[in-house]
Design a protein around this motif. Structure first.
Motif, PDB file in Angstrom:
ATOM      1  N   TRP A 195       0.829  -1.220   0.021  1.00 21.78           N
ATOM      2  CA  TRP A 195      -0.125   0.005  -0.099  1.00 21.78           C
ATOM      3  C   TRP A 195       0.782   1.335  -0.058  1.00 21.78           C
ATOM      4  O   TRP A 195       0.628   2.247  -0.747  1.00 21.78           O
ATOM      5  N   LEU A 196       1.836   1.224   0.727  1.00 21.59           N
ATOM      6  CA  LEU A 196       2.859   2.566   0.829  1.00 21.59           C
ATOM      7  C   LEU A 196       3.312   2.862  -0.452  1.00 21.59           C
ATOM      8  O   LEU A 196       3.494   3.860  -0.897  1.00 21.59           O
ATOM      9  N   VAL A 197       3.852   1.646  -1.248  1.00 19.72           N
ATOM     10  CA  VAL A 197       4.515   1.954  -2.415  1.00 19.72           C
ATOM     11  C   VAL A 197       3.702   2.341  -3.318  1.00 19.72           C
ATOM     12  O   VAL A 197       3.976   3.295  -3.992  1.00 19.72           O
ATOM     13  N   ALA A 198       2.530   1.931  -3.468  1.00 13.18           N
ATOM     14  CA  ALA A 198       1.570   2.529  -4.367  1.00 13.18           C
ATOM     15  C   ALA A 198       1.198   3.853  -4.251  1.00 13.18           C
ATOM     16  O   ALA A 198       0.531   4.486  -5.006  1.00 13.18           O
ATOM     17  N   ASN A 199       0.830   4.235  -3.076  1.00 10.23           N
ATOM     18  CA  ASN A 199       0.358   5.599  -2.353  1.00 10.23           C
ATOM     19  C   ASN A 199       1.371   6.551  -1.975  1.00 10.23           C
ATOM     20  O   ASN A 199       0.912   7.409  -1.225  1.00 10.23           O
ATOM     21  N   ASN A 200       2.750   6.256  -2.175  1.00 11.01           N
ATOM     22  CA  ASN A 200       3.747   7.059  -1.470  1.00 11.01           C
ATOM     23  C   ASN A 200       3.622   8.495  -2.095  1.00 11.01           C
ATOM     24  O   ASN A 200       3.428   9.511  -1.369  1.00 11.01           O
ATOM     25  N   ALA A 201       3.417   8.700  -3.217  1.00 11.91           N
ATOM     26  CA  ALA A 201       3.076  10.155  -3.916  1.00 11.91           C
ATOM     27  C   ALA A 201       2.145  10.992  -3.338  1.00 11.91           C
ATOM     28  O   ALA A 201       2.199  11.783  -2.655  1.00 11.91           O
ATOM     29  N   THR A 202       0.950  10.363  -3.311  1.00 13.22           N
ATOM     30  CA  THR A 202      -0.255  10.906  -2.707  1.00 13.22           C
ATOM     31  C   THR A 202      -0.239  11.204  -1.221  1.00 13.22           C
ATOM     32  O   THR A 202      -0.476  12.305  -0.787  1.00 13.22           O
ATOM     33  N   VAL A 203       0.390  10.218  -0.336  1.00 12.98           N
ATOM     34  CA  VAL A 203       0.796  10.519   0.955  1.00 12.98           C
ATOM     35  C   VAL A 203       1.516  11.700   1.231  1.00 12.98           C
ATOM     36  O   VAL A 203       1.372  12.491   2.127  1.00 12.98           O
ATOM     37  N   MET A 204       2.536  11.666   0.569  1.00  9.47           N
ATOM     38  CA  MET A 204       3.536  12.848   0.557  1.00  9.47           C
ATOM     39  C   MET A 204       3.062  14.196   0.363  1.00  9.47           C
ATOM     40  O   MET A 204       3.356  15.089   0.910  1.00  9.47           O
ATOM     41  N   VAL A 205       2.430  14.200  -0.763  1.00 11.67           N
ATOM     42  CA  VAL A 205       1.666  15.421  -1.290  1.00 11.67           C
ATOM     43  C   VAL A 205       0.707  16.112  -0.301  1.00 11.67           C
ATOM     44  O   VAL A 205       0.956  17.373   0.205  1.00 11.67           O
ATOM     45  N   VAL A 206      -0.065  15.381   0.132  1.00 13.87           N
ATOM     46  CA  VAL A 206      -1.049  15.903   1.291  1.00 13.87           C
ATOM     47  C   VAL A 206      -0.326  16.421   2.602  1.00 13.87           C
ATOM     48  O   VAL A 206      -0.355  17.334   3.253  1.00 13.87           O
ATOM     49  N   LEU A 207       0.755  15.407   2.825  1.00 12.33           N
ATOM     50  CA  LEU A 207       1.489  15.809   4.164  1.00 12.33           C
ATOM     51  C   LEU A 207       2.145  17.030   3.969  1.00 12.33           C
ATOM     52  O   LEU A 207       2.164  17.888   4.832  1.00 12.33           O
ATOM     53  N   LEU A 208       2.930  17.188   2.791  1.00 10.36           N
ATOM     54  CA  LEU A 208       3.691  18.303   2.701  1.00 10.36           C
ATOM     55  C   LEU A 208       2.836  19.649   2.727  1.00 10.36           C
ATOM     56  O   LEU A 208       3.292  20.598   3.232  1.00 10.36           O
ATOM     57  N   LEU A 209       1.912  19.440   1.822  1.00 10.90           N
ATOM     58  CA  LEU A 209       1.072  20.668   1.786  1.00 10.90           C
ATOM     59  C   LEU A 209       0.382  21.164   3.137  1.00 10.90           C
ATOM     60  O   LEU A 209       0.498  22.443   3.436  1.00 10.90           O
ATOM     61  N   VAL A 210      -0.233  20.285   3.805  1.00 13.21           N
ATOM     62  CA  VAL A 210      -0.860  20.568   5.010  1.00 13.21           C
ATOM     63  C   VAL A 210       0.248  21.083   6.225  1.00 13.21           C
ATOM     64  O   VAL A 210       0.057  22.028   6.786  1.00 13.21           O
ATOM     65  N   ILE A 211       1.180  20.314   6.472  1.00  8.96           N
ATOM     66  CA  ILE A 211       2.448  21.060   7.311  1.00  8.96           C
ATOM     67  C   ILE A 211       2.976  22.169   6.810  1.00  8.96           C
ATOM     68  O   ILE A 211       3.356  22.956   7.655  1.00  8.96           O
ATOM     69  N   GLY A 212       3.217  22.313   5.526  1.00  7.86           N
ATOM     70  CA  GLY A 212       3.916  23.496   4.917  1.00  7.86           C
ATOM     71  C   GLY A 212       2.946  24.772   5.259  1.00  7.86           C
ATOM     72  O   GLY A 212       3.621  25.843   5.753  1.00  7.86           O
ATOM     73  N   VAL A 213       1.572  24.688   4.896  1.00  9.05           N
ATOM     74  CA  VAL A 213       0.655  25.944   5.354  1.00  9.05           C
ATOM     75  C   VAL A 213       0.697  26.003   6.803  1.00  9.05           C
ATOM     76  O   VAL A 213       0.591  27.297   7.114  1.00  9.05           O
ATOM     77  N   VAL A 214       0.737  25.029   7.551  1.00  9.45           N
ATOM     78  CA  VAL A 214       0.751  25.261   9.149  1.00  9.45           C
ATOM     79  C   VAL A 214       2.007  25.879   9.489  1.00  9.45           C
ATOM     80  O   VAL A 214       1.801  26.891  10.219  1.00  9.45           O
ATOM     81  N   LEU A 215       3.106  25.631   9.003  1.00  6.81           N
ATOM     82  CA  LEU A 215       4.421  26.523   9.251  1.00  6.81           C
ATOM     83  C   LEU A 215       4.432  27.799   8.571  1.00  6.81           C
ATOM     84  O   LEU A 215       4.784  28.729   9.493  1.00  6.81           O
ATOM     85  N   ILE A 216       3.905  27.954   7.534  1.00  9.31           N
ATOM     86  CA  ILE A 216       3.617  29.350   6.915  1.00  9.31           C
ATOM     87  C   ILE A 216       2.854  30.124   7.960  1.00  9.31           C
ATOM     88  O   ILE A 216       3.157  31.423   8.459  1.00  9.31           O
ATOM     89  N   GLY A 217       1.557  29.637   8.367  1.00  9.21           N
ATOM     90  CA  GLY A 217       0.833  30.448   9.352  1.00  9.21           C
ATOM     91  C   GLY A 217       1.316  30.642  10.557  1.00  9.21           C
ATOM     92  O   GLY A 217       1.172  31.836  11.085  1.00  9.21           O
ATOM     93  N   LYS A 218       2.118  29.519  11.241  1.00 10.57           N
ATOM     94  CA  LYS A 218       2.946  30.170  12.376  1.00 10.57           C
ATOM     95  C   LYS A 218       4.006  30.951  12.420  1.00 10.57           C
ATOM     96  O   LYS A 218       4.129  31.786  13.274  1.00 10.57           O
ATOM     97  N   GLY A 219       4.556  31.104  11.035  1.00 14.85           N
ATOM     98  CA  GLY A 219       5.573  31.998  10.882  1.00 14.85           C
ATOM     99  C   GLY A 219       4.974  33.344  10.667  1.00 14.85           C
ATOM    100  O   GLY A 219       5.442  34.161  11.183  1.00 14.85           O
ATOM    101  N   ILE A 220       3.949  33.532  10.051  1.00 14.36           N
ATOM    102  CA  ILE A 220       3.214  34.749   9.598  1.00 14.36           C
ATOM    103  C   ILE A 220       2.815  35.461  11.277  1.00 14.36           C
ATOM    104  O   ILE A 220       2.857  36.569  11.384  1.00 14.36           O
ATOM    105  N   GLY A 221       2.143  34.270  11.917  1.00 18.51           N
ATOM    106  CA  GLY A 221       1.657  34.839  13.283  1.00 18.51           C
ATOM    107  C   GLY A 221       2.833  35.453  14.335  1.00 18.51           C
ATOM    108  O   GLY A 221       2.485  36.209  15.048  1.00 18.51           O
ATOM    109  N   ALA A 222       4.106  34.814  13.907  1.00 14.87           N
ATOM    110  CA  ALA A 222       5.392  35.410  14.803  1.00 14.87           C
ATOM    111  C   ALA A 222       5.856  36.599  14.274  1.00 14.87           C
ATOM    112  O   ALA A 222       6.617  37.261  15.262  1.00 14.87           O
ATOM    113  N   LEU A 223       5.370  37.179  13.174  1.00 11.47           N
ATOM    114  CA  LEU A 223       6.081  38.476  12.674  1.00 11.47           C
ATOM    115  C   LEU A 223       5.494  39.499  13.361  1.00 11.47           C
ATOM    116  O   LEU A 223       4.399  39.593  13.842  1.00 11.47           O
TER     117      LEU A 223
END
Length: 223
Positions: A195-223
């Protein structure tokens, strides 16, 4: 300290949800000498997370990124840059995903991992923990969050420990399951690997997007 742990938990989950290291430890568990080799891989993975997070924490503290030192703006900029990099990695992952029923390409090292020695497995776990761009950015975010919180040493140690436990759980769980019930775990691990081999790309895209947006939001809040 509670607020800092809350900040780094999402980043720790991001490190934990790393399909390739999980696939790697599963392949090791399904190979000869599974016990010693999987322990080496897990040990390297844990050490890599601890060392990477600790080094960034020390640098962030020494650089004066703590709020008490007036460095909250710099910490916010680091978070925004890290979050933006994660979003760009998500876009790259999506553009290079397998099309249709194409078999997802696996790194060459992964096909040879079943024959590695425990020492090499430990080295591989260490490298995967800190050299992977996604993990490196997440560990950077966690280290900056911890180092900029102006915590005493004892609480820093506890926070790094919590981050490490959560980040390492996805690699530790298959190893523990295999030791508890080898026969049942083997069938479960084989299905999980597929399952992981077949869905590696999808899992990574969702994960990177969500955490990336969260980090950007926290960074903006700290400015």
């Amino acid at each position: 300290m509670g607020a800092v742990i809350g900040d780094v938990l999402a980043l720790a989950v991001g490190v934990a949800i790393s399909p390739l290291p999980i696939v790697a430890v599963i392949l090791v568990l399904l190979a000869p000498r599974a016990g010693a080799t999987s322990a080496g891989f897990l040990g390297g993975w844990v050490v890599g997370i601890i060392v990477g997070t600790t080094v960034v924490t020390i640098i962030a503290d020494a650089a004066g990124l703590s709020t008490a030192g007036g460095g909250s703006t710099a910490a916010g900029v680091v978070k925004i840059v890290s979050g933006t990099a994660l979003v760009l990695l998500a876009v790259r992952q999506w553009r290079h995903r397998p099309q249709g029923d194409a078999e997802p390409p696996m790194p060459k090292w992964l096909t040879a991992i079943e024959s590695v020695t425990p020492a090499k497995a430990a080295g591989l776990g260490l490298v995967l923990a800190v050299a992977n761009p996604k993990n490196l950015l997440l560990i950077l975010g966690a280290g900056v969050a911890i180092g900029s919180a102006n915590l005493p040493v004892g609480r820093i140690v506890v926070t790094v420990a919590v981050f490490t436990v959560v980040a390492a759980i996805s690699v530790a769980a298959p190893v523990i399951a295999y030791r508890l019930d080898r026969q049942r775990a083997s069938a479960w691990l084989t299905g999980l690997k597929t399952w992981l081999v077949a869905n590696n790309a999808t899992v990574m895209v969702v994960l990177l997007l969500v955490i990336g947006v969260v980090l950007i939001g926290k960074g903006i809040g700290a400015l």
